[in-house]
Motif scaffolding. Structure first.
Motif, short mmCIF file in Angstrom:
data_model
loop_
_atom_site.label_atom_id
_atom_site.label_comp_id
_atom_site.label_asym_id
_atom_site.label_seq_id
_atom_site.Cartn_x
_atom_site.Cartn_y
_atom_site.Cartn_z
N LYS A 103 22.97 52.60 49.77
CA LYS A 103 22.47 53.76 50.54
C LYS A 103 23.12 55.04 50.02
N VAL A 141 25.01 58.21 62.90
CA VAL A 141 24.58 56.92 62.36
C VAL A 141 25.59 56.42 61.33
N LYS A 143 26.40 53.42 58.54
CA LYS A 143 25.70 52.40 57.75
C LYS A 143 26.61 51.76 56.72
N VAL A 153 23.26 48.85 60.26
CA VAL A 153 23.10 50.23 60.77
C VAL A 153 23.48 50.29 62.25
N ILE A 155 23.64 53.06 65.45
CA ILE A 155 23.43 54.41 65.96
C ILE A 155 24.40 54.57 67.12
N GLU A 184 25.79 59.33 58.71
CA GLU A 184 24.63 60.20 58.61
C GLU A 184 24.33 60.93 59.89
N GLU A 185 23.81 62.10 59.75
CA GLU A 185 23.25 62.87 60.85
C GLU A 185 22.14 62.04 61.51
N PHE A 186 22.06 62.10 62.84
CA PHE A 186 21.00 61.40 63.57
C PHE A 186 19.72 62.23 63.52
N LEU A 187 18.65 61.61 63.04
CA LEU A 187 17.36 62.31 62.94
C LEU A 187 16.48 61.96 64.12
N GLU A 191 9.07 57.33 63.39
CA GLU A 191 9.24 56.72 62.07
C GLU A 191 7.92 56.28 61.48
N LYS A 213 10.38 48.43 65.00
CA LYS A 213 11.65 47.80 64.59
C LYS A 213 12.37 47.11 65.74
N ASN A 223 17.61 46.31 66.92
CA ASN A 223 16.74 46.41 65.75
C ASN A 223 16.47 45.04 65.15
N MET A 272 11.40 59.61 58.63
CA MET A 272 11.45 60.14 59.99
C MET A 272 10.62 61.41 59.97
N ILE A 281 14.64 58.41 55.47
CA ILE A 281 15.74 57.66 56.11
C ILE A 281 16.38 56.76 55.07
N GLU A 282 15.54 56.04 54.35
CA GLU A 282 16.06 55.13 53.33
C GLU A 282 14.94 54.72 52.41
P1 AMP Z 1 17.76 51.62 57.75
O1 AMP Z 1 18.22 50.22 57.52
O2 AMP Z 1 18.51 52.67 57.01
O3 AMP Z 1 16.26 51.76 57.66
O4 AMP Z 1 18.03 51.90 59.29
C1 AMP Z 1 17.47 51.05 60.27
C2 AMP Z 1 16.91 51.87 61.39
O5 AMP Z 1 17.93 52.68 61.96
C3 AMP Z 1 15.85 52.85 60.95
O6 AMP Z 1 14.59 52.26 60.88
C4 AMP Z 1 15.93 53.88 62.06
O7 AMP Z 1 15.28 53.42 63.23
C5 AMP Z 1 17.39 53.92 62.35
N1 AMP Z 1 18.04 54.99 61.59
C6 AMP Z 1 18.63 54.89 60.38
N2 AMP Z 1 19.11 56.07 59.96
C7 AMP Z 1 18.84 56.97 60.92
C8 AMP Z 1 19.10 58.36 61.10
N3 AMP Z 1 19.78 59.08 60.18
N4 AMP Z 1 18.66 58.95 62.23
C9 AMP Z 1 18.02 58.24 63.19
N5 AMP Z 1 17.76 56.92 63.08
C10 AMP Z 1 18.16 56.28 61.98
#
Ligand code: AMP
Ligand code: GLY
Length: 426
Positions: A103, A141, A143, A153, A155, A184-187, A191, A213, A223, A272, A281-282
């Motif tokens: 990441k 967040v 990770k 991950v 939150i 990470e900053e929360f967005l 999605e 999810k 999740n 996002m 996000i990723e």
């Molecule tokens: P990821 O494995 O990075 O996709 O993260 C899993 C889930 O966590 C994502 O599908 C989002 O629902 C949530 N998530 C990850 N990063 C963020 C972020 N920076 N802000 C808000 N939600 C996030």
């Protein structure tokens, strides 16, 4: 052409279903596959981690193309070894698979190329991570940097929770994947899953999709890998698609090429959709599961030439056609998922369920034993349907699910709710 498909989930069943419809296909093999895949392919017990064995198999069977479903073999470099042996492969190199494998790698790429994403920091020890946390607002967040099967991950809604997540990561909760932490900053926003075929230089966007999810109705609870999906995603308008291609996908494709690690395969951007526009996000370096299932149901064009165009660097001259119908899939999971799922419970009634108009059932985690179909994983079945709109596709899926006799399983009852809310009532 003979094709080898690697993987064993619902995504691979959907890919096998689509590939087997191609007039270009002579014979499809799958390693390891599953009982659903076995309807379209010869399943073989190949050790996918043994790249020399996979290469040997390809030579013996005259395989012209290897399609890699999951991320783990890609991050382990299977595409490099196949390519070095002169075997055509759909999926990125080990270096390009870092887009999913780390990441922090992706965040640095975004920073370098001004790709919109959450503000972040990368840390190799707890003290530095906590010092950074002290200056950040919550929620925030945390990770694990590496592959953690969607579980790495957190939150955090309080700073104490954030610190606990950092400690857990460095204490080895995610093994090697947690040796580095990204904060990470929360967005805020909705999605969406965005897919593009990328041939190293050019990118072709696929139809849009969204998944759910969280494990519980109303998008609540822990999740998961995804409890259901639909395509198209009404929230991803043509204007947003164009913006995502311009601000996120194309810069990434150019950036990877200029680093000398061109990306080839399917690039999956988790987005996002924020008030200030779509943010990354990723990245994932493979099809989404269960998004692939709904995309394959809507794909009108032959999948195999699209994959070959991607491998051959000519996706820029390629186009794909999609059914206007909506497709929706509901994941049936074994009780206990996303914790420890109960294995070995018997599933009956799939033939009657598959008779519902527009329905296709993909196997995700099943096995056959003495003629009985048993649950063999967390996510077990993907009950999928097409319909004129989301409401119709959803009705068909739940009608099929009502015919499935499986006391060991459960599913969400509201897949597609956001899209249905947006639909004009008929
Ligand atoms: P990821 O494995 O990075 O996709 O993260 C899993 C889930 O966590 C994502 O599908 C989002 O629902 C949530 N998530 C990850 N990063 C963020 C972020 N920076 N802000 C808000 N939600 C996030
Ligand atoms: N459906 C989410 C994923 O494939 O990662």
């Amino acid at each position: 052409m003979n094709v080898l498909l690697i993987g064993s989930g619902g995504r691979e069943h959907a890919l096998a279903w689509a590939l087997s419809a191609s007039p270009l296909l002579d014979k499809l093999y799958a390693a390891p596959g599953n009982p659903g895949v076995a309807r379209h392919a010869e399943c073989v017990a190949l050790a996918v981690t043994d790249h020399a064995a996979v290469i040997g198999f390809c030579r013996e069977k005259g395989i012209g193309l290897v399609v890699i479903g999951p991320e783990v073999p890609l991050v382990a470099g299977i595409a490099d070894d196949l390519a070095a042996a002169g075997i055509k492969v759909f999926g990125p190199s080990k270096a390009a698979a870092q887009l999913e494998g780390s990441k922090g790698y992706t965040k640095d790429l975004c920073a370098e190329l001004s790709i919109p994403t959450a503000a972040y920091g990368r840390f190799k020890d707890g003290a530095a991570a906590k010092a950074y946390l002290a200056g950040q607002p919550v929620p925030i967040v945390i990770k694990a940097d590496g592959l953690a099967a969607g579980k790495g991950v957190v939150i955090a809604t309080t700073r104490a929770e954030a610190e606990a997540a950092v400690d857990a990561c460095f204490a080895g909760a995610f093994g090697e994947a947690g040796a580095e932490v990204v904060i990470e900053e929360f967005l805020e926003g909705e999605e969406a899953s965005f897919f593009a075929l990328v041939d190293g230089k050019h990118a072709l966007a696929l139809a849009t999709a969204q998944d759910h999810k969280r494990v519980g109705d109303g998008d609540t609870g822990p999740n998961t890998g995804g409890m259901g999906a639909y395509s198209p995603a009404p929230v991803v308008t043509p204007a947003i698609t164009e913006q995502v291609m311009r601000e996120i996908i194309h810069p990434t494709v150019r950036g990877m090429a200029s680093r000398g690690t061109p990306f080839k395969g399917i690039l999956y951007a988790g987005l996002m959709l924020t008030k200030t526009g779509p943010k990354l996000i990723e990245y994932n370096v493979r099809f989404g599961d269960p998004e692939c299932q709904v995309l394959m149901l809507r794909l009108k064009s032959d999948l195999l030439p699209a994959i070959l165009a991607t491998c051959d660097g000519v996706v820029g001259n390629f186009d794909l056609r999609w059914h206007d119908d909506v497709a929706l899939t509901v994941v049936m999971a074994a009780k206990g998922y996303p914790g420890t799922p109960e294995k070995g419970t018997e599933i009956r009634g799939l033939d009657q369920a598959a008779q519902v108009e527009g329905v296709e059932i993909f196997h995700a985690g099943t096995r056959l034993e003495g003629g009985r179909l048993l649950a063999d994983g967390g996510r077990v079945l993907n009950v999928t349907a097409r319909g004129r709109d989301v409401a119709e596709a959803q009705r068909r899926v739940y009608e099929a699910i009502a015919r499935i006799d499986w006391s060991g399983g459960f599913c969400r009852s509201d897949i597609g709710w956001r899209a249905i809310q947006r639909e004009p009532s008929r």
